[in-house]
Design an enzyme around this catalytic site. Structure first.
Site, PDB file in Angstrom:
ATOM      1  N   GLU A 175     -27.000  62.201  47.640  1.00 41.17           N
ATOM      2  CA  GLU A 175     -25.715  61.759  48.286  1.00 41.17           C
ATOM      3  C   GLU A 175     -24.586  62.193  47.387  1.00 41.17           C
ATOM      4  OE1 GLU A 175     -24.271  59.346  46.594  1.00 41.17           O
ATOM      5  OE2 GLU A 175     -26.027  59.014  45.233  1.00 41.17           O
ATOM      6  N   GLU A 318     -26.389  61.643  43.493  1.00 44.20           N
ATOM      7  CA  GLU A 318     -26.463  62.990  43.652  1.00 44.20           C
ATOM      8  C   GLU A 318     -28.079  63.377  44.186  1.00 44.20           C
ATOM      9  OE1 GLU A 318     -24.732  65.584  40.933  1.00 44.20           O
ATOM     10  OE2 GLU A 318     -22.691  64.605  40.938  1.00 44.20           O
TER      11      GLU A 318
END
Length: 356
Positions: A175, A318
């Site tokens: 994300e 991430e």
């Protein structure tokens, strides 16, 4: 509930017990004492049950990075301004982010999906499934409409379906979105009943004053919106984020296609709680990659009843922890495919003479 979302949820089956049993039996025939490879063995068995193949192999793996902005940033909950989402998005699309480096090292693809970045972003490698230009400020009212939450969940599931068509059989949740630890904390508190003081962490690195403010914002968002703990879509609508909802969709989509989905850290954990609430069967397809250093993640892992593979004090997000865990998943699969059995090697199995 949207008919497409209901169909997605209904399509998720239980893991294949026959394949899992076959994997367990094969492990016991390998040239080692039973159970001596510890969690690698339980991982291999889970992967067999998920895929329906006793010796699975994942030639293509994809980190699904869902990106979106958060209106709650106007409350000063992050050490970085909201514009950093867009700036980091371009860095990631150019291959310069930590997740790009770690995914390359693990032989995985990185797919970046815009579900709610508050800017018009254009790049050849970007998948545009934008639902809206970021969420509203959840401290003042609902983050989004219920239809938008459903659309975001489906965007994640549809991105998975496209990747499956391209050959991906294992997914990592990733994300990008300044402010998303605040929204994730609110989602976790709403779904579990845990107090913000226990769950809210420093995110991008806010100081003690910032942490106190962040806890107060989550408390206010929960008070203003009164999300229904028994309705995950209501929770995502009122205090969630577009990328959190999309990650829930990634998890549901992976489960529907009998693919393992590796959870990254705290934000992924919030999405996993939402996915499990929507489809309890999806929990069997989740693998916890690491124990994030973000304060609430340990509680999330306990709620999900999963054990992380790694403890590295990471909290970047991430999908970075997920990418690192791919090396262990590959190791478990190689053990199943390449290690000799007692019979193959002519080694005594401890029950008598050497097997030949």
């Amino acid at each position: 509930m949207n008919d497409k979302l209901r169909q997605l949820i209904d399509s998720i089956a239980q893991p294949d017990g026959v394949a899992a049993s076959a994997a367990s039996a094969h492990l016991d025939q390998l040239t080692k004492p039973p159970g001596s490879l510890g969690k690698l063995e339980s991982l291999a068995i889970q992967l067999a049950g998920i895929t329906g193949v006793d010796k699975p192999e994942f030639d293509r793996k994809t980190v699904m990075v869902m990106a979106a902005d958060h209106g709650v940033c106007e409350e000063g909950v992050s050490a970085f301004p909201a514009e950093v989402t867009q700036q980091m998005l371009y860095n990631m699309l150019s291959g310069g982010a930590a997740i790009n480096v770690l995914a390359r090292h693990a032989g995985a693809d990185v797919q970046v999906v815009d579900v709610g970045v508050n800017a018009d972003v254009s790049h050849p490698s970007l998948v545009n499934r934008k639902v809206r230009m970021g969420t509203s400020n959840m401290a003042k009212g609902p983050a989004m409409l219920r239809t938008e939450a459903e659309q975001a969940v489906l965007a994640g599931a549809e991105a998975v379906a496209e990747a499956v068509k391209g050959g991906t059989r294992l997914f990592v949740t990733g994300e990008l979105g300044i402010g998303n630890t605040t929204a994730s904390a609110a989602v976790v508190c709403a779904l579990t009943g845990l107090e913000p003081e226990v769950i809210v962490g420093r995110g991008t690195g806010v100081d003690s004053v910032g942490l106190t403010r962040k806890i107060a914002v989550v408390c206010r968002a929960l008070d203003v919106n009164q999300p229904d703990a028994n309705d995950a879509l209501d929770v995502l609508t009122k205090v969630g984020g577009l990328e959190i909802a999309a990650l829930a969709g990634v998890i549901l989509g992976a489960a529907a296609h009998r693919c393992p989905v590796v959870l990254d850290g705290f934000i992924s954990g919030a999405a996993a709680l939402a996915a499990r609430a929507l489809a309890p069967a999806s929990a069997a397809y989740m693998l916890a990659s690491h124990a994030s250093d973000e304060r609430g993640h340990a509680a999330v892992l306990r709620q999900l009843k999963v054990e992380p593979m790694l403890h590295l004090d990471m909290r970047l997000g991430e999908g970075t922890g997920g990418a690192l865990s791919l090396h262990l998943i590959d190791a478990a699969c190689r053990i199943m495919r390449e290690m000799a059995t007692f019979a193959d090697a002519g080694v005594s199995d401890g029950q008598g003479a050497a097997q030949r």
